[in-house]
Design a protein around this motif. Sequence first.
Motif, mmCIF file in Angstrom:
data_model
loop_
_atom_site.group_PDB
_atom_site.id
_atom_site.type_symbol
_atom_site.label_atom_id
_atom_site.label_comp_id
_atom_site.label_asym_id
_atom_site.label_seq_id
_atom_site.Cartn_x
_atom_site.Cartn_y
_atom_site.Cartn_z
ATOM 1 N N MET A 1 0.850 -1.186 0.000
ATOM 2 C CA MET A 1 0.000 0.000 0.000
ATOM 3 C C MET A 1 0.889 1.241 0.000
ATOM 4 N N GLU A 2 0.461 2.274 -0.698
ATOM 5 C CA GLU A 2 1.203 3.519 -0.756
ATOM 6 C C GLU A 2 0.661 4.476 0.297
ATOM 7 N N CYS A 3 1.555 5.056 1.106
ATOM 8 C CA CYS A 3 1.094 5.936 2.169
ATOM 9 C C CYS A 3 0.944 7.364 1.682
ATOM 10 N N CYS A 4 1.586 7.692 0.597
ATOM 11 C CA CYS A 4 1.554 9.064 0.105
ATOM 12 C C CYS A 4 1.945 9.082 -1.361
ATOM 13 N N GLU A 5 1.662 10.180 -2.040
ATOM 14 C CA GLU A 5 1.938 10.276 -3.465
ATOM 15 C C GLU A 5 3.397 10.613 -3.744
ATOM 16 N N LYS A 6 4.004 11.412 -2.882
ATOM 17 C CA LYS A 6 5.363 11.882 -3.127
ATOM 18 C C LYS A 6 6.371 11.094 -2.314
ATOM 19 N N LYS A 7 7.483 10.743 -2.938
ATOM 20 C CA LYS A 7 8.601 10.131 -2.235
ATOM 21 C C LYS A 7 9.766 11.109 -2.234
ATOM 22 N N TYR A 8 10.245 11.441 -1.048
ATOM 23 C CA TYR A 8 11.415 12.310 -0.938
ATOM 24 C C TYR A 8 12.668 11.479 -1.183
ATOM 25 N N MET A 9 13.633 12.058 -1.901
ATOM 26 C CA MET A 9 14.847 11.335 -2.260
ATOM 27 C C MET A 9 16.015 11.638 -1.321
ATOM 28 N N GLU A 10 15.792 12.530 -0.371
ATOM 29 C CA GLU A 10 16.791 12.765 0.669
ATOM 30 C C GLU A 10 16.095 12.613 2.022
ATOM 31 N N ASN A 11 16.818 12.054 2.978
ATOM 32 C CA ASN A 11 16.292 11.866 4.322
ATOM 33 C C ASN A 11 15.070 10.940 4.311
ATOM 34 N N CYS A 12 14.027 11.267 5.091
ATOM 35 C CA CYS A 12 12.848 10.401 5.162
ATOM 36 C C CYS A 12 12.076 10.422 3.849
ATOM 37 N N MET A 13 11.764 9.252 3.312
ATOM 38 C CA MET A 13 11.031 9.179 2.056
ATOM 39 C C MET A 13 9.590 9.664 2.195
ATOM 40 N N VAL A 14 9.062 9.654 3.415
ATOM 41 C CA VAL A 14 7.673 10.037 3.640
ATOM 42 C C VAL A 14 7.514 11.547 3.794
ATOM 43 N N CYS A 15 8.395 12.157 4.630
ATOM 44 C CA CYS A 15 8.225 13.577 4.938
ATOM 45 C C CYS A 15 9.440 14.439 4.622
ATOM 46 N N GLY A 16 10.576 13.818 4.331
ATOM 47 C CA GLY A 16 11.771 14.585 3.988
ATOM 48 C C GLY A 16 12.587 15.058 5.173
ATOM 49 N N LYS A 17 12.153 14.726 6.385
ATOM 50 C CA LYS A 17 12.894 15.163 7.571
ATOM 51 C C LYS A 17 14.072 14.230 7.845
ATOM 52 N N PRO A 18 15.078 14.722 8.581
ATOM 53 C CA PRO A 18 16.282 13.913 8.851
ATOM 54 C C PRO A 18 15.960 12.616 9.577
ATOM 55 N N LEU A 19 16.826 11.613 9.360
ATOM 56 C CA LEU A 19 16.689 10.332 10.040
ATOM 57 C C LEU A 19 17.397 10.363 11.389
ATOM 58 N N ILE A 20 16.914 9.533 12.284
ATOM 59 C CA ILE A 20 17.550 9.329 13.581
ATOM 60 C C ILE A 20 18.083 7.898 13.596
ATOM 61 N N TYR A 21 19.356 7.736 13.950
ATOM 62 C CA TYR A 21 19.953 6.409 14.047
ATOM 63 C C TYR A 21 20.122 6.042 15.517
ATOM 64 N N LEU A 22 19.633 4.866 15.881
ATOM 65 C CA LEU A 22 19.582 4.439 17.269
ATOM 66 C C LEU A 22 20.651 3.395 17.584
ATOM 67 N N GLU A 23 21.056 3.328 18.838
ATOM 68 C CA GLU A 23 21.998 2.292 19.262
ATOM 69 C C GLU A 23 21.312 0.942 19.401
ATOM 70 N N LYS A 24 20.058 0.954 19.824
ATOM 71 C CA LYS A 24 19.300 -0.284 20.018
ATOM 72 C C LYS A 24 18.089 -0.283 19.091
ATOM 73 N N PRO A 25 17.729 -1.446 18.533
ATOM 74 C CA PRO A 25 16.594 -1.498 17.601
ATOM 75 C C PRO A 25 15.250 -1.323 18.297
ATOM 76 N N VAL A 26 14.299 -0.776 17.538
ATOM 77 C CA VAL A 26 12.927 -0.639 18.018
ATOM 78 C C VAL A 26 11.993 -1.242 16.967
ATOM 79 N N LEU A 27 10.814 -1.631 17.391
ATOM 80 C CA LEU A 27 9.843 -2.214 16.475
ATOM 81 C C LEU A 27 9.072 -1.096 15.785
#
Length: 240
Positions: A1-27
């Motif tokens: 399923m597509e959540c949105c029409e536009k895909k950002y090509m930098e950072n978050c594909m959904v909203c374009g905001k920066p990614l956060i990288y974590l030390e421990k995984p989350v679900l």
Amino acid sequence: MECCEKKYMENCMVCGKPLIYLEKPVLKKCEYCGIEELTRAHCMDGHYVCDSCHAKDGIEVIKEYCLNTKSRDPMEIVENIMADSRIPMHGPEHHALVPAAIVTAYKNLTGKASDDDIIETINRGKEVPGGVCGYYGACGAGVGVGVAISVIYKATPYTPLKRSKAHLAVANALKRIGEAGGARCCKKCTRISIEEAVKFFEMEFDIRFPKGFKRENKCNYSKINRECYIGCKYRNKKGM
């Protein structure tokens, strides 16, 4: 399923905001396909896109280009593919791009590989997860050099020399990537990996790929890469 029409090509594909990288995984649940899985990366607003959805369009670009080009220059191949608007600034697409470009150029230069070999490199490369450069200590683009050699020379865990050659080629690429410094930059690591692959093929196998590709105005990605490293040799200082 597509959540949105536009895909950002930098950072978050959904909203374009920066990614956060974590030390421990989350679900997290992928915003596109809905799969729930553990991840160490999501955006500031909590959006998560799985590797498969992130790379889907890019993998198709790589496959289409490599199966149709006549280029014998792996650097020309990666630059042309990276310039496609469907290839993100960063992402696991690059892990498939490097081996696909090498095997494509090798096929066109020597005739000793097939379209099936190109598809195999793409399939293996896309299995290398995103974020391995930081979490596993081995950039996926550099690992892609070993994928290419393993496919070309039919290496397996039981082929001592072929296996060793693949390891040495990856080691050369990773050494250069480590020495280059800076945070993640999939474009830089892709270019370094191709440069080291070209050297390795010439030194170890006496195969000489063309080196005629000229990049205009240095790197075209410097102005859109938030982590662009000031010491990068490709950096487009005029475009910053």
